[in-house]
Design an enzyme around this catalytic site. Structure first.
Site, PDB file in Angstrom:
ATOM      1  N   GLY A  22       0.677  -1.196  -0.001  1.00 53.33           N
ATOM      2  CA  GLY A  22      -0.011  -0.058   0.010  1.00 53.33           C
ATOM      3  C   GLY A  22       0.896   1.315   0.154  1.00 53.33           C
ATOM      4  O   GLY A  22       0.733   2.235  -0.766  1.00 53.33           O
ATOM      5  N   TYR A 173      -9.347 -16.116   6.360  1.00 54.34           N
ATOM      6  CA  TYR A 173      -8.700 -15.117   5.051  1.00 54.34           C
ATOM      7  C   TYR A 173      -9.045 -15.696   4.118  1.00 54.34           C
ATOM      8  O   TYR A 173      -9.300 -14.719   3.062  1.00 54.34           O
ATOM      9  CB  TYR A 173      -7.252 -15.388   5.291  1.00 54.34           C
ATOM     10  CG  TYR A 173      -6.276 -14.482   4.444  1.00 54.34           C
ATOM     11  CD1 TYR A 173      -6.324 -13.188   4.617  1.00 54.34           C
ATOM     12  CD2 TYR A 173      -5.624 -14.971   3.421  1.00 54.34           C
ATOM     13  CE1 TYR A 173      -5.415 -12.453   3.805  1.00 54.34           C
ATOM     14  CE2 TYR A 173      -4.955 -14.216   2.484  1.00 54.34           C
ATOM     15  CZ  TYR A 173      -4.683 -12.823   2.736  1.00 54.34           C
ATOM     16  OH  TYR A 173      -4.159 -12.001   1.755  1.00 54.34           O
TER      17      TYR A 173
END
Length: 289
Positions: A22, A173
């Protein structure tokens, strides 16, 4: 080398932008001239991220911080409201924030943590920001998924998903990553006649801060065993940047990519029925449609 469209005058929002892929994604978008909004839940990490981007790009880089914990829907709404007050349009939305809890955790709002962070947050934020994306004319939504989706199988009953007796960190997940792909598919379908595209990706096995400090010893051991095989955040960010900036995918929507190329998904990830069902579940759990 990614061939990208000019980003001067464009605004990009990157969630989970304080570290890992990110942060690299935000830095490179700023380097290409975009105004970039970095979203992170930790104020200190966000300040360090801002400083690192400014050091790499220049002190005058139009980079701004938004500190919100997106695992909570009330914070997603607050962020969206703030952006609607400040922006006239949003050109690029990168749903990058992700977590892999090693222990069963419920948020204050009663959602399993990985489901809340990895799926409900991007679902809610994207829908709330659609007016800003639409105002851009040609906007892109990029959501970071994972090859872990191959073993995902979404449980429609929230009480089962929220049961500690049924919890598995890998299943939780994988289910959330499958949800990323199904969400992207349904979003692209719904936006078919607009100028907004939606795509998702597997970034590779990236050496990031995905593992929480309180995760289980077994999961930590697995992570450290795999660490020598992991790629850098710089390499891991390449497909996100490709989908956000390349003219090659300007009109491509509803696809899943790996290594900046279209990639195969599981049969379940290709199901229009599953995508439609997930949208109904997400709308019910967030109150947003």
């Amino acid at each position: 080398m990614i061939t990208s469209l000019p980003l001067s005058g464009k605004t990009a929002l990157v969630t989970g932008a304080t570290s890992g892929i990110g942060l690299v994604t935000a830095r490179e978008l700023a380097r290409q001239g975009a105004r970039v909004l970095l979203v992170g839940r930790d104020a200190d990490k966000a300040a360090r991220a801002l400083a690192s981007v400014q050091l790499a790009v220049g002190p005058e880089a139009p980079v701004h911080l938004k500190c919100y914990d997106l695992s909570l829907l009330r914070n997603v709404r607050a962020l969206a409201e703030e952006l609607q007050r400040e922006l006239s349009q949003l050109d690029i939305l990168i749903n990058n924030a992700g977590i892999m809890p090693g222990r069963f955790t419920l948020t204050e709002e009663g959602h399993e943590l990985s489901w809340a962070t990895n799926h409900l947050a991007p679902y809610a934020l994207t829908n709330l920001l659609l007016p800003l994306l639409d105002a851009a004319g040609q906007a892109r939504v990029v959501t970071v998924s994972s090859m872990a989706h191959w073993v995902g199988e979404i449980e429609p009953d929230r009480t089962v998903r929220n049961s500690p007796d049924k919890y598995s960190w890998l299943t939780a997940y994988a289910d959330s990553k499958l949800a990323n792909i199904l969400f992207t598919s349904e979003l692209a379908h719904r936006l078919d006649l607009t100028g907004i595209t939606a795509n998702c990706l597997h970034p590779g096995m990236v050496d990031t801060g995905l593992i929480r400090p309180d995760t289980s010893p077994v999961m930590k051991a697995l992570w450290w065993t795999a660490k020598p095989l992991m790629i850098s955040p710089e390499r891991g960010a390449q497909t996100s940047l490709y989908l956000a900036t390349s003219p090659e995918v300007a009109r491509v929507s509803g696809r899943y990519f790996s290594n900046s190329r279209p990639a195969r998904t599981s049969e379940r990830a290709q199901s229009r029925t599953e995508a439609s069902r997930l949208w109904r579940i997400s709308a019910e759990e967030t109150g947003i449609e």
